[in-house]
Design a protein around this motif. Structure first.
Motif, PDB file in Angstrom:
ATOM      1  N   THR A  34       0.991  -1.289  -0.192  1.00  0.00           N
ATOM      2  CA  THR A  34       0.325  -0.231  -0.166  1.00  0.00           C
ATOM      3  C   THR A  34       0.669   1.334   0.315  1.00  0.00           C
ATOM      4  N   SER A  35       2.275   1.493   0.281  1.00  0.00           N
ATOM      5  CA  SER A  35       2.467   2.012   0.150  1.00  0.00           C
ATOM      6  C   SER A  35       4.547   1.599  -0.600  1.00  0.00           C
ATOM      7  N   THR A  37       7.117   2.356   1.352  1.00  0.00           N
ATOM      8  CA  THR A  37       8.133   2.238   2.178  1.00  0.00           C
ATOM      9  C   THR A  37       7.886   0.913   3.325  1.00  0.00           C
ATOM     10  N   ASN A  38       6.627   0.305   2.876  1.00  0.00           N
ATOM     11  CA  ASN A  38       6.142  -0.633   3.606  1.00  0.00           C
ATOM     12  C   ASN A  38       6.918  -1.802   1.934  1.00  0.00           C
ATOM     13  N   GLY A 147       4.483  -0.389  -4.756  1.00  0.00           N
ATOM     14  CA  GLY A 147       3.797   0.072  -3.685  1.00  0.00           C
ATOM     15  C   GLY A 147       3.577   1.926  -3.907  1.00  0.00           C
ATOM     16  N   GLU A 151       0.505   4.058  -4.132  1.00  0.00           N
ATOM     17  CA  GLU A 151       0.372   5.280  -3.833  1.00  0.00           C
ATOM     18  C   GLU A 151       0.451   5.991  -3.723  1.00  0.00           C
ATOM     19  N   THR A 157       1.838  10.461  -1.993  1.00  0.00           N
ATOM     20  CA  THR A 157       2.722  11.150  -1.607  1.00  0.00           C
ATOM     21  C   THR A 157       3.452   9.544  -2.252  1.00  0.00           C
ATOM     22  N   ALA A 160       6.101   7.632   2.168  1.00  0.00           N
ATOM     23  CA  ALA A 160       5.817   8.173   3.656  1.00  0.00           C
ATOM     24  C   ALA A 160       6.111   7.091   4.441  1.00  0.00           C
ATOM     25  N   GLU A 174      10.963  10.946   1.661  1.00  0.00           N
ATOM     26  CA  GLU A 174       9.541  11.156   2.090  1.00  0.00           C
ATOM     27  C   GLU A 174       9.538  12.289   0.817  1.00  0.00           C
ATOM     28  N   THR A 176       5.689  14.809  -0.744  1.00  0.00           N
ATOM     29  CA  THR A 176       4.907  14.768  -0.638  1.00  0.00           C
ATOM     30  C   THR A 176       4.118  15.748  -1.940  1.00  0.00           C
ATOM     31  N   ILE A 187      -5.664   2.132  -3.644  1.00  0.00           N
ATOM     32  CA  ILE A 187      -4.507   1.642  -2.025  1.00  0.00           C
ATOM     33  C   ILE A 187      -5.192  -0.262  -2.323  1.00  0.00           C
TER      34      ILE A 187
END
Length: 227
Positions: A34-35, A37-38, A147, A151, A157, A160, A174, A176, A187
């Motif tokens: 979902t991002s 980062t994950n 991701g 995202e 973003t 994030a 990061e 935005t 998402i």
């Protein structure tokens, strides 16, 4: 030898990419991406297990009988996953809370056992380590790309909470983007499958174009041979 290592790296990153070619490990690929980062965190954890398990399997491959090799491989992988899980719980606790159960489920990732059986059990330690690293980075790249797309379209973003989940050193990632995002469907799980589908189509398109490209001919200065 360098050519062989180049082929191993190319196979792991592109030709035999775990997600985009072999279609393995789709559960974490859909659930945690979902991002960006994950996806990056999950990919790096899996890469660590791949490298270490390949090296461990390669180092003991001559000592194992065919009857017990698979159970031994599973025990090795499970032990390494436990170590990675405990390390992330201690040093990356916020990321561990986000990824949760999927860290433990690395044990049943078919790609890890598959590389142990098909490559590490038949190769020396160094090539096995390179194979694990290439496969892991290919997996990480696919998860991170999925991701980031989800995202970007869903929240506007990029990476994030990277500083809080991966550590302060990742704060520079990061971003935005005002005025972008809002597509909540991306998402959600259906959006993950849609993004994966478009990425698969793009990879196939690139491969088809490359295979259809004309092969350059090398001109020679020699006169034609006549009978």
């Amino acid at each position: 030898m360098s050519t062989r290592y180049g082929e191993i790296v190319k196979a792991g990153l592109w030709d035999q990419n775990v997600v985009l070619t072999q279609m393995l490990a789709l559960c974490p690929a859909m659930a945690v991406t979902t991002s960006g980062t994950n996806g990056l965190g999950m990919g790096l954890a899996t890469t660590a297990v791949l490298v270490l398990s390949n090296m461990a399997v390669s180092s003991i491959r001559k000592l194992l009988s065919p009857q017990v090799r698979i159970p031994v491989f599973v025990v090795i992988i499970a032990s390494l996953v436990t170590l990675v899980d405990m390390t992330m719980r201690a040093y990356l606790h916020d990321l561990h809370k986000v990824l949760g159960l999927f860290i433990a489920l690395i044990v049943v990732n078919c790609a890890i056992l598959g590389r142990a059986e098909s490559f590490a059990a038949r190769s020396a330690i160094l090539p096995s380590a390179v194979d694990g690293l290439a496969m892991g980075l290919g997996f990480t790249g696919a998860l991170t790309a999925i991701g980031l797309v989800r995202e970007f379209l869903g929240a506007g973003t990029l990476f994030a909470q990277a500083s809080s989940l991966l550590g302060p050193g990742f704060a520079f990632l990061e971003l935005t983007l005002p005025g972008v995002g809002g597509a909540l469907l991306v998402i959600l799980p259906p959006g993950g499958f849609a993004v994966l589908g478009f990425m698969l189509a793009g990879k196939r398109l690139l491969e088809n174009r490359r295979s259809d490209a004309p092969t350059p001919t090398v001109a020679t200065d020699s006169p034609p041979v006549t009978a």
